[in-house]
Motif scaffolding. Structure first.
Motif, PDB file in Angstrom:
ATOM      1  N   PHE A   1      35.578  45.783  63.417  1.00 41.46           N
ATOM      2  CA  PHE A   1      36.599  45.899  64.462  1.00 41.46           C
ATOM      3  C   PHE A   1      36.026  46.737  65.599  1.00 41.46           C
ATOM      4  N   ASN A   2      35.171  46.111  66.382  1.00 35.59           N
ATOM      5  CA  ASN A   2      34.498  46.848  67.450  1.00 35.59           C
ATOM      6  C   ASN A   2      34.904  46.291  68.807  1.00 35.59           C
ATOM      7  N   ARG A   3      34.743  47.116  69.815  1.00 37.75           N
ATOM      8  CA  ARG A   3      35.220  46.736  71.144  1.00 37.75           C
ATOM      9  C   ARG A   3      34.436  45.560  71.740  1.00 37.75           C
ATOM     10  N   PRO A   4      33.096  45.518  71.642  1.00 37.38           N
ATOM     11  CA  PRO A   4      32.379  44.377  72.227  1.00 37.38           C
ATOM     12  C   PRO A   4      32.839  43.029  71.658  1.00 37.38           C
ATOM     13  N   ARG A   5      33.063  42.966  70.360  1.00 36.15           N
ATOM     14  CA  ARG A   5      33.546  41.719  69.747  1.00 36.15           C
ATOM     15  C   ARG A   5      34.925  41.356  70.279  1.00 36.15           C
ATOM     16  N   THR A   6      35.811  42.351  70.335  1.00 34.35           N
ATOM     17  CA  THR A   6      37.180  42.103  70.780  1.00 34.35           C
ATOM     18  C   THR A   6      37.199  41.623  72.224  1.00 34.35           C
ATOM     19  N   VAL A   7      36.404  42.256  73.078  1.00 33.59           N
ATOM     20  CA  VAL A   7      36.331  41.850  74.486  1.00 33.59           C
ATOM     21  C   VAL A   7      35.783  40.430  74.602  1.00 33.59           C
ATOM     22  N   ARG A  43      31.276  53.409  68.598  1.00 30.59           N
ATOM     23  CA  ARG A  43      30.331  53.461  67.489  1.00 30.59           C
ATOM     24  C   ARG A  43      29.029  52.739  67.878  1.00 30.59           C
ATOM     25  N   THR A  44      27.946  53.130  67.236  1.00 27.78           N
ATOM     26  CA  THR A  44      26.658  52.482  67.449  1.00 27.78           C
ATOM     27  C   THR A  44      26.540  51.312  66.485  1.00 27.78           C
ATOM     28  N   LEU A  45      26.490  50.124  67.019  1.00 27.99           N
ATOM     29  CA  LEU A  45      26.309  48.931  66.187  1.00 27.99           C
ATOM     30  C   LEU A  45      24.818  48.684  66.022  1.00 27.99           C
ATOM     31  N   THR A  46      24.337  48.799  64.806  1.00 28.23           N
ATOM     32  CA  THR A  46      22.903  48.669  64.551  1.00 28.23           C
ATOM     33  C   THR A  46      22.528  47.341  63.910  1.00 28.23           C
ATOM     34  N   THR A  47      23.511  46.688  63.275  1.00 36.09           N
ATOM     35  CA  THR A  47      23.182  45.576  62.394  1.00 36.09           C
ATOM     36  C   THR A  47      24.202  44.465  62.571  1.00 36.09           C
ATOM     37  N   TYR A  48      23.706  43.286  62.925  1.00 37.14           N
ATOM     38  CA  TYR A  48      24.548  42.117  63.194  1.00 37.14           C
ATOM     39  C   TYR A  48      24.168  41.035  62.179  1.00 37.14           C
ATOM     40  N   VAL A  49      25.010  40.822  61.188  1.00 39.89           N
ATOM     41  CA  VAL A  49      24.695  39.871  60.122  1.00 39.89           C
ATOM     42  C   VAL A  49      25.268  38.502  60.488  1.00 39.89           C
ATOM     43  N   PRO A  50      24.419  37.478  60.685  1.00 36.96           N
ATOM     44  CA  PRO A  50      24.929  36.138  61.008  1.00 36.96           C
ATOM     45  C   PRO A  50      25.628  35.543  59.783  1.00 36.96           C
ATOM     46  N   CYS A  51      26.915  35.227  59.927  1.00 37.45           N
ATOM     47  CA  CYS A  51      27.663  34.755  58.758  1.00 37.45           C
ATOM     48  C   CYS A  51      28.806  33.826  59.169  1.00 37.45           C
ATOM     49  N   PRO A  85      45.358  37.297  71.522  1.00 37.16           N
ATOM     50  CA  PRO A  85      46.135  38.319  70.813  1.00 37.16           C
ATOM     51  C   PRO A  85      45.598  39.726  71.051  1.00 37.16           C
ATOM     52  N   TYR A  86      44.551  39.853  71.878  1.00 38.67           N
ATOM     53  CA  TYR A  86      43.837  41.123  71.974  1.00 38.67           C
ATOM     54  C   TYR A  86      44.174  41.945  73.219  1.00 38.67           C
ATOM     55  N   GLY A  87      45.009  41.412  74.105  1.00 37.82           N
ATOM     56  CA  GLY A  87      45.296  42.137  75.336  1.00 37.82           C
ATOM     57  C   GLY A  87      45.862  43.526  75.083  1.00 37.82           C
ATOM     58  N   GLU A  88      46.857  43.593  74.205  1.00 40.04           N
ATOM     59  CA  GLU A  88      47.490  44.887  73.904  1.00 40.04           C
ATOM     60  C   GLU A  88      46.507  45.806  73.185  1.00 40.04           C
ATOM     61  N   TRP A  89      45.702  45.225  72.282  1.00 38.01           N
ATOM     62  CA  TRP A  89      44.690  46.026  71.583  1.00 38.01           C
ATOM     63  C   TRP A  89      43.778  46.716  72.586  1.00 38.01           C
ATOM     64  N   LEU A  90      43.299  45.946  73.544  1.00 39.28           N
ATOM     65  CA  LEU A  90      42.335  46.497  74.500  1.00 39.28           C
ATOM     66  C   LEU A  90      42.975  47.563  75.377  1.00 39.28           C
ATOM     67  N   GLU A  91      44.250  47.403  75.696  1.00 38.34           N
ATOM     68  CA  GLU A  91      44.949  48.443  76.448  1.00 38.34           C
ATOM     69  C   GLU A  91      45.052  49.719  75.624  1.00 38.34           C
TER      70      GLU A  91
END
Length: 290
Positions: free
Chosen positions: A182-188, A218-226, A202-208
């Motif tokens: 649940f990270n901001r770059p993904r949500t955006v 947070r520092t995202l270090t690892t992106y697992v393709p799945c 569904p994310y407009g309110e979340w981002l506000e």
């Protein structure tokens, strides 16, 4: 590396394993990795969040047994193993001021003592990699924060023969990750992709609300393709019927958009005893070839 790869995911409640890192686990299972979910509590104080099941007297009276059956179904869908650590759900206190936590609950346990069942499980299962929550619990639920605390203690202690001497032969895991799905770059990215296609997000309110949080990114270090396993993730999540409404917000982003726009699950590498280079695309980076 010829040794069997093993992944342990430490979670607070039944359903957490299906909402955090489930596609990653299903991917690794498909590759022959041995995956074990350690569930700290039985979810006994969890609310019935699915409006279709609210008011059912049987479920309300037998919530512990119902959630155990839901966990059994989700485990089968994901293809993982699962063990209960046996602690009692602390509930999510609400109000101002917050009420005290219930006597005997997980969050009120002594951290060193509460880590022992997890140390025992680590030494028995022998995972090279462990995933859990960050120091905020992913979100500040007392059980999630306590899960973080005991996992940090257990990661350090499991390989030390002087710690917990009756909990089995020492075993030192090599890497520890925090779930950061649940990270901001993904949500955006998903929010903007939906709007660009003329769809409701569904994310407009979340981002506000995100702007109001005084938490560092947070520092995202690892992106697992799945992405191929997002469907299995959703099936496992729906198995937790008391917690998830299949017509609710979890499933409002069309699958093809999810798979195209953001085909990974994200982690933050918290501890590593092996050399690796960031960013990674594999939780076992630095381990597979050692």
């Amino acid at each position: 590396m010829t040794e069997q790869l093993r992944l342990m995911a430490v979670h607070a409640h039944p359903d957490d394993e299906s909402s955090k890192g489930a596609a990653t686990m299903a991917k690794y299972v498909s590759e022959g990795v041995d995956v074990l979910v350690a569930t700290c509590t039985g979810g006994e104080r969890g609310s019935i969040l699915n409006p279709k099941l609210q008011g059912d007297p049987y479920i309300e009276e037998h919530i512990h047994e119902v959630r155990k059956k839901e966990m059994d179904e989700a485990r089968e869908i994901l293809g993982v193993k699962q063990e209960w650590l046996g602690f009692v759900d602390s509930g999510l206190p609400e109000g101002d001021p917050l009420p005290p936590l219930p006597d005997g609950c997980f969050a009120l346990q002594d951290v060193e003592a509460a880590a022992e069942p997890l140390v025992k499980l680590i030494r028995s299962f022998k995972p090279q990699v462990i995933t859990t929550y960050d120091e905020n619990g992913g979100y500040p639920h007392p059980d999630h924060i306590m899960t973080h605390k005991i996992t940090m203690v257990a990661f350090e202690a499991a390989g030390d023969p002087e710690k917990y001497p009756t909990a089995g032969e020492p075993w030192q895991p090599q890497k520890l990750y925090y779930n950061q799905g649940f990270n901001r770059p993904r949500t955006v990215a998903l929010h903007e992709a939906l709007l660009a296609r003329g769809l409701e997000s569904p994310y407009g309110e979340w981002l506000e609300r995100w702007k109001e949080f005084e938490r560092r990114e947070r520092t995202l270090t690892t992106y697992v393709p799945c992405a191929d396993f997002f469907g299995i993730r959703d099936k496992a999540l729906i198995a937790h019927a008391t917690q998830i409404d299949p017509d609710g917000g979890w499933f409002r982003v069309p699958m093809d958009i999810q798979q195209e726009v953001w085909p990974t699950e994200e982690y933050e590498l918290a501890k590593s005893l092996v050399d690796t280079s960031l960013p990674e695309d594999d939780l076992f980076a630095g381990i597979r070839n050692n």
